[in-house]
Scaffold this motif. Sequence first.
Motif, PDB file in Angstrom:
ATOM      1  N   PHE A 104       3.092   1.961   0.277  1.00 28.72           N
ATOM      2  CA  PHE A 104       2.781   2.750  -0.922  1.00 28.72           C
ATOM      3  C   PHE A 104       2.823   4.244  -0.619  1.00 28.72           C
ATOM      4  CE2 PHE A 104       0.674  -1.231  -2.491  1.00 28.72           C
ATOM      5  CZ  PHE A 104       1.424  -1.364  -3.647  1.00 28.72           C
ATOM      6  N   ASN A 105       2.335   4.608   0.578  1.00 22.62           N
ATOM      7  CA  ASN A 105       2.346   6.024   0.952  1.00 22.62           C
ATOM      8  C   ASN A 105       3.769   6.547   1.101  1.00 22.62           C
ATOM      9  OD1 ASN A 105       1.210   8.533   1.706  1.00 22.62           O
ATOM     10  ND2 ASN A 105       1.472   8.036   3.865  1.00 22.62           N
ATOM     11  N   ARG A 106       4.653   5.751   1.671  1.00 24.15           N
ATOM     12  CA  ARG A 106       6.048   6.179   1.795  1.00 24.15           C
ATOM     13  C   ARG A 106       6.668   6.400   0.427  1.00 24.15           C
ATOM     14  NH1 ARG A 106       6.222   2.505   6.189  1.00 24.15           N
ATOM     15  NH2 ARG A 106       6.975   0.843   4.806  1.00 24.15           N
ATOM     16  N   LYS A 107       6.343   5.512  -0.504  1.00 20.37           N
ATOM     17  CA  LYS A 107       6.862   5.671  -1.863  1.00 20.37           C
ATOM     18  C   LYS A 107       6.298   6.940  -2.512  1.00 20.37           C
ATOM     19  CE  LYS A 107       7.528   0.726  -2.729  1.00 20.37           C
ATOM     20  NZ  LYS A 107       7.099  -0.448  -3.542  1.00 20.37           N
ATOM     21  N   MET A 108       5.036   7.206  -2.215  1.00 21.63           N
ATOM     22  CA  MET A 108       4.408   8.416  -2.736  1.00 21.63           C
ATOM     23  C   MET A 108       5.127   9.665  -2.218  1.00 21.63           C
ATOM     24  SD  MET A 108       1.526   8.069  -4.589  1.00 21.63           S
ATOM     25  CE  MET A 108       0.721   9.600  -4.168  1.00 21.63           C
ATOM     26  N   GLN A 109       5.393   9.699  -0.937  1.00 23.85           N
ATOM     27  CA  GLN A 109       5.989  10.885  -0.326  1.00 23.85           C
ATOM     28  C   GLN A 109       7.427  11.101  -0.784  1.00 23.85           C
ATOM     29  OE1 GLN A 109       3.860  12.743   1.213  1.00 23.85           O
ATOM     30  NE2 GLN A 109       2.292  11.129   1.205  1.00 23.85           N
ATOM     31  N   GLY A 110       8.062  10.056  -1.260  1.00 22.72           N
ATOM     32  CA  GLY A 110       9.476  10.147  -1.647  1.00 22.72           C
ATOM     33  C   GLY A 110       9.711  10.645  -3.053  1.00 22.72           C
ATOM     34  N   LYS A 111       8.663  10.757  -3.867  1.00 23.25           N
ATOM     35  CA  LYS A 111       8.819  11.191  -5.253  1.00 23.25           C
ATOM     36  C   LYS A 111       8.988  12.705  -5.336  1.00 23.25           C
ATOM     37  CE  LYS A 111       9.404   7.521  -6.615  1.00 23.25           C
ATOM     38  NZ  LYS A 111      10.765   7.274  -7.076  1.00 23.25           N
ATOM     39  N   LYS A 112       9.679  13.161  -6.388  1.00 22.42           N
ATOM     40  CA  LYS A 112      10.016  14.579  -6.535  1.00 22.42           C
ATOM     41  C   LYS A 112       8.838  15.428  -7.001  1.00 22.42           C
ATOM     42  CE  LYS A 112      14.930  13.787  -7.504  1.00 22.42           C
ATOM     43  NZ  LYS A 112      16.011  13.961  -8.492  1.00 22.42           N
ATOM     44  N   ALA A 113       7.964  14.874  -7.811  1.00 21.47           N
ATOM     45  CA  ALA A 113       6.824  15.657  -8.297  1.00 21.47           C
ATOM     46  C   ALA A 113       6.033  16.151  -7.097  1.00 21.47           C
ATOM     47  CB  ALA A 113       5.951  14.810  -9.208  1.00 21.47           C
ATOM     48  N   SER A 114       5.859  17.443  -6.993  1.00 21.20           N
ATOM     49  CA  SER A 114       5.396  18.026  -5.730  1.00 21.20           C
ATOM     50  C   SER A 114       4.353  19.102  -5.918  1.00 21.20           C
ATOM     51  CB  SER A 114       6.603  18.602  -4.976  1.00 21.20           C
ATOM     52  OG  SER A 114       6.228  19.544  -4.038  1.00 21.20           O
ATOM     53  N   ALA A 115       3.542  19.277  -4.903  1.00 25.84           N
ATOM     54  CA  ALA A 115       2.519  20.317  -4.909  1.00 25.84           C
ATOM     55  C   ALA A 115       3.133  21.697  -4.736  1.00 25.84           C
ATOM     56  CB  ALA A 115       1.512  20.065  -3.798  1.00 25.84           C
ATOM     57  N   ASP A 138       4.873   9.263 -13.490  1.00 29.92           N
ATOM     58  CA  ASP A 138       4.477   7.894 -13.807  1.00 29.92           C
ATOM     59  C   ASP A 138       4.478   7.034 -12.548  1.00 29.92           C
ATOM     60  OD1 ASP A 138       4.279   8.527 -16.497  1.00 29.92           O
ATOM     61  OD2 ASP A 138       6.300   7.840 -16.978  1.00 29.92           O
ATOM     62  N   GLN A 139       5.513   7.219 -11.732  1.00 30.58           N
ATOM     63  CA  GLN A 139       5.644   6.413 -10.528  1.00 30.58           C
ATOM     64  C   GLN A 139       4.632   6.819  -9.460  1.00 30.58           C
ATOM     65  OE1 GLN A 139       9.817   6.984  -9.708  1.00 30.58           O
ATOM     66  NE2 GLN A 139      10.410   5.187 -10.906  1.00 30.58           N
ATOM     67  N   LEU A 140       4.325   8.103  -9.394  1.00 30.65           N
ATOM     68  CA  LEU A 140       3.293   8.537  -8.459  1.00 30.65           C
ATOM     69  C   LEU A 140       1.957   7.865  -8.767  1.00 30.65           C
ATOM     70  CD1 LEU A 140       3.992  12.369  -8.110  1.00 30.65           C
ATOM     71  CD2 LEU A 140       4.025  10.683  -6.254  1.00 30.65           C
ATOM     72  N   ILE A 141       1.632   7.797 -10.040  1.00 28.56           N
ATOM     73  CA  ILE A 141       0.389   7.119 -10.434  1.00 28.56           C
ATOM     74  C   ILE A 141       0.446   5.652 -10.054  1.00 28.56           C
ATOM     75  CG2 ILE A 141      -1.028   6.416 -12.391  1.00 28.56           C
ATOM     76  CD1 ILE A 141      -0.201   8.996 -13.795  1.00 28.56           C
ATOM     77  N   GLN A 142       1.587   5.045 -10.303  1.00 25.39           N
ATOM     78  CA  GLN A 142       1.750   3.623  -9.985  1.00 25.39           C
ATOM     79  C   GLN A 142       1.571   3.370  -8.493  1.00 25.39           C
ATOM     80  OE1 GLN A 142       5.514   2.016 -11.248  1.00 25.39           O
ATOM     81  NE2 GLN A 142       5.205   0.054 -10.227  1.00 25.39           N
ATOM     82  N   HIS A 143       2.207   4.187  -7.660  1.00 21.70           N
ATOM     83  CA  HIS A 143       2.116   3.998  -6.211  1.00 21.70           C
ATOM     84  C   HIS A 143       0.712   4.297  -5.696  1.00 21.70           C
ATOM     85  CE1 HIS A 143       6.295   3.361  -6.431  1.00 21.70           C
ATOM     86  NE2 HIS A 143       6.696   4.608  -6.357  1.00 21.70           N
ATOM     87  N   PHE A 144       0.088   5.335  -6.235  1.00 20.85           N
ATOM     88  CA  PHE A 144      -1.264   5.676  -5.804  1.00 20.85           C
ATOM     89  C   PHE A 144      -2.243   4.582  -6.226  1.00 20.85           C
ATOM     90  CE2 PHE A 144      -5.292   8.102  -5.933  1.00 20.85           C
ATOM     91  CZ  PHE A 144      -5.264   8.639  -4.650  1.00 20.85           C
ATOM     92  N   SER A 145      -2.020   4.002  -7.387  1.00 20.03           N
ATOM     93  CA  SER A 145      -2.867   2.888  -7.834  1.00 20.03           C
ATOM     94  C   SER A 145      -2.682   1.678  -6.933  1.00 20.03           C
ATOM     95  CB  SER A 145      -2.527   2.513  -9.282  1.00 20.03           C
ATOM     96  OG  SER A 145      -2.802   3.580 -10.163  1.00 20.03           O
ATOM     97  N   GLY A 146      -1.457   1.471  -6.479  1.00 19.03           N
ATOM     98  CA  GLY A 146      -1.194   0.375  -5.550  1.00 19.03           C
ATOM     99  C   GLY A 146      -1.914   0.578  -4.235  1.00 19.03           C
ATOM    100  N   LEU A 169     -11.469   7.447  -6.111  1.00 18.01           N
ATOM    101  CA  LEU A 169     -10.035   7.251  -6.377  1.00 18.01           C
ATOM    102  C   LEU A 169      -9.825   6.681  -7.775  1.00 18.01           C
ATOM    103  CD1 LEU A 169      -8.901   5.744  -2.949  1.00 18.01           C
ATOM    104  CD2 LEU A 169      -9.000   8.143  -3.661  1.00 18.01           C
ATOM    105  N   THR A 170     -10.709   5.786  -8.193  1.00 19.14           N
ATOM    106  CA  THR A 170     -10.616   5.216  -9.536  1.00 19.14           C
ATOM    107  C   THR A 170     -10.745   6.308 -10.598  1.00 19.14           C
ATOM    108  OG1 THR A 170     -11.542   3.109  -8.781  1.00 19.14           O
ATOM    109  CG2 THR A 170     -11.637   3.579 -11.157  1.00 19.14           C
ATOM    110  N   THR A 171     -11.684   7.212 -10.386  1.00 17.80           N
ATOM    111  CA  THR A 171     -11.868   8.331 -11.308  1.00 17.80           C
ATOM    112  C   THR A 171     -10.663   9.255 -11.300  1.00 17.80           C
ATOM    113  OG1 THR A 171     -14.272   8.282 -10.999  1.00 17.80           O
ATOM    114  CG2 THR A 171     -13.331  10.309 -11.868  1.00 17.80           C
ATOM    115  N   LYS A 172     -10.107   9.478 -10.114  1.00 19.46           N
ATOM    116  CA  LYS A 172      -8.945  10.358 -10.001  1.00 19.46           C
ATOM    117  C   LYS A 172      -7.745   9.770 -10.730  1.00 19.46           C
ATOM    118  CE  LYS A 172      -6.163  13.022  -6.740  1.00 19.46           C
ATOM    119  NZ  LYS A 172      -6.534  14.299  -7.391  1.00 19.46           N
ATOM    120  N   ILE A 173      -7.538   8.481 -10.587  1.00 18.88           N
ATOM    121  CA  ILE A 173      -6.408   7.837 -11.255  1.00 18.88           C
ATOM    122  C   ILE A 173      -6.547   7.947 -12.774  1.00 18.88           C
ATOM    123  CG2 ILE A 173      -5.325   5.596 -11.728  1.00 18.88           C
ATOM    124  CD1 ILE A 173      -5.884   4.907  -8.752  1.00 18.88           C
TER     125      ILE A 173
END
Length: 243
Positions: A104-115, A138-146, A169-173
């Motif tokens: 899940f972390n690898r998927k998170m790091q691969g998304k374009k939405a960035s800090a 949308d996908q960042l939320i999905q991966h972070f939820s995973g 984390l639940t509150t953050k999501i």
Amino acid sequence: MASTSEVGHAKNVANFQDLIEFVTGYGATYNPSKNSLKLPQLVALKATAETKLTDVISKNTAYNNKVNERMVAFSNLKSLSTRLVNALQTTDATTETINDAKTFNRKMQGKKASATQTPTDPNAPAPTTISTSQQSYDQLIQHFSGLKSVLEAEPSYTPNETELQVATLTTKIANLNTKNTAVATSYTNISNSRISRNETLYTSENGIYETASEVKKYVKSVFGASSPQFNQVSGIKFSKPKL
């Protein structure tokens, strides 16, 4: 900074006011039979157009503000994801569980939405189509939820750090979903506002663009093609952008 097209809309409305001023000066001679060409209707149309322009500006600012709020909410998500995996590795979690979290972390790091994104100017024109980054968020939320679900299912994952705890984390999501939905909603609002503005200015047969053309034709019919009156109004330009 407003785009050329946004400035063009305001210029068309300003030019319509110039047209009204000339028509007013013709007094009783300006007496069209068509209701939409009568002076009170012209004044009302101009007022409606100004309201529509103001609404677009307001909705545009609101959209950009929501985009910036979302950017802030997502700003630490990737680094937090890595911290969570590191924290999991200090527990009694199995290799399989840790690998699931790493996936899940690898998927998170691969998304374009960035800090590293820079804040959007609240006055900058909102996009005319929904940004492809919407899907990335949308996908960042999905991966972070995973990732959160992996941590939640691990009995030995009980960090003392509040920001790493499952409840946090639940509150953050929930907050991420709220911020992401707000962007989608505000985009819909600016899109609809533009449609309404364009109808008043361009797409309606009684809009400013068509009405101005008909007013000019009427003035031409009353005073003649070579008259100074027609020369006054014929020189007032109205542009119609590609919609």
